[in-house]
Design a protein around this motif. Sequence first.
Motif, short mmCIF file in Angstrom:
data_model
loop_
_atom_site.label_atom_id
_atom_site.label_comp_id
_atom_site.label_asym_id
_atom_site.label_seq_id
_atom_site.Cartn_x
_atom_site.Cartn_y
_atom_site.Cartn_z
N ALA A 38 47.84 33.31 42.22
CA ALA A 38 47.09 34.11 41.23
C ALA A 38 47.21 35.60 41.56
N LYS A 39 47.10 35.94 42.84
CA LYS A 39 47.25 37.34 43.23
C LYS A 39 48.67 37.84 42.97
N GLU A 40 49.64 36.98 43.21
CA GLU A 40 51.05 37.34 42.99
C GLU A 40 51.31 37.63 41.51
N ILE A 41 50.86 36.76 40.62
CA ILE A 41 51.13 37.00 39.20
C ILE A 41 50.31 38.18 38.68
N ALA A 42 49.14 38.41 39.26
CA ALA A 42 48.34 39.57 38.86
C ALA A 42 49.04 40.87 39.25
N GLN A 43 49.65 40.89 40.42
CA GLN A 43 50.38 42.09 40.88
C GLN A 43 51.54 42.41 39.96
N HIS A 44 52.21 41.39 39.46
CA HIS A 44 53.39 41.60 38.62
C HIS A 44 53.06 41.69 37.13
N LEU A 45 51.77 41.47 36.80
CA LEU A 45 51.32 41.52 35.40
C LEU A 45 52.11 40.57 34.50
N VAL A 46 52.50 39.43 35.07
CA VAL A 46 53.24 38.41 34.32
C VAL A 46 52.51 37.08 34.55
N ILE A 47 52.03 36.49 33.47
CA ILE A 47 51.33 35.22 33.58
C ILE A 47 52.36 34.10 33.38
N LYS A 48 52.54 33.30 34.41
CA LYS A 48 53.51 32.21 34.35
C LYS A 48 53.09 31.11 35.32
N HIS A 49 53.59 29.92 35.07
CA HIS A 49 53.34 28.82 35.99
C HIS A 49 54.24 28.95 37.21
N ALA A 50 53.76 28.44 38.33
CA ALA A 50 54.59 28.39 39.53
C ALA A 50 55.77 27.46 39.26
N PRO A 51 56.92 27.74 39.84
CA PRO A 51 58.07 26.85 39.64
C PRO A 51 57.70 25.42 40.03
N ILE A 52 58.11 24.47 39.21
CA ILE A 52 57.77 23.06 39.43
C ILE A 52 58.26 22.57 40.80
N GLN A 53 59.36 23.15 41.30
CA GLN A 53 59.89 22.73 42.61
C GLN A 53 58.91 23.08 43.74
N THR A 54 58.08 24.10 43.52
CA THR A 54 57.14 24.53 44.57
C THR A 54 55.84 23.74 44.55
N ARG A 55 55.66 22.88 43.54
CA ARG A 55 54.42 22.10 43.42
C ARG A 55 54.69 20.68 42.95
N PRO A 56 55.51 19.93 43.69
CA PRO A 56 55.88 18.58 43.27
C PRO A 56 54.64 17.69 43.10
N GLY A 57 54.60 17.00 41.96
CA GLY A 57 53.49 16.10 41.69
C GLY A 57 52.20 16.78 41.32
N GLN A 58 52.23 18.08 41.12
CA GLN A 58 51.02 18.83 40.80
C GLN A 58 51.12 19.44 39.40
N ALA A 59 50.00 19.45 38.72
CA ALA A 59 49.90 20.16 37.45
C ALA A 59 49.24 21.51 37.73
N GLU A 60 49.17 22.35 36.72
CA GLU A 60 48.64 23.69 36.94
C GLU A 60 47.97 24.17 35.66
N ASN A 61 46.74 24.67 35.79
CA ASN A 61 46.04 25.29 34.67
C ASN A 61 45.86 26.76 35.00
N ILE A 62 46.14 27.61 34.03
CA ILE A 62 46.00 29.05 34.24
C ILE A 62 44.96 29.59 33.26
N PHE A 63 44.03 30.37 33.77
CA PHE A 63 43.01 31.02 32.96
C PHE A 63 43.04 32.51 33.26
N LEU A 64 42.93 33.32 32.23
CA LEU A 64 42.98 34.77 32.40
C LEU A 64 41.83 35.41 31.65
N ARG A 65 41.16 36.33 32.32
CA ARG A 65 40.14 37.14 31.67
C ARG A 65 40.17 38.51 32.34
N CYS A 66 40.11 39.55 31.53
CA CYS A 66 40.11 40.91 32.05
C CYS A 66 38.74 41.24 32.58
N LYS A 67 38.64 41.52 33.85
CA LYS A 67 37.37 41.83 34.48
C LYS A 67 36.89 43.25 34.16
#
Length: 82
Positions: A38-67
């Motif tokens: 989450a910190k990594e994608i926030a630094q790059h200002l690009v919202i994306k899922h982690a590569p599937i190879q880095t999270r085998p067998g895992q799903a991913e939910n992303i939520f964004l709100r401007c603080k």
Amino acid sequence: MTPFEVQGLLYHNLHRQVHNTPDLQLVHKLSLEAARFAKEIAQHLVIKHAPIQTRPGQAENIFLRCKAFSQGASAFEAVKEW
């Protein structure tokens, strides 16, 4: 576990019960990896899922709100928006 993690897991599992899917359990290592990503994608200002190879067998939910314009989101709000 933080209160946010406890609440998020509770709300997520309530939602899963509606769909007759088994409860999830919190894995601290995954929480740490998710926070790092989450910190990594926030630094790059690009919202994306982690590569599937880095999270085998895992799903991913992303939520964004401007603080800048709110107090952030509760765990309930984040789960509801998925």
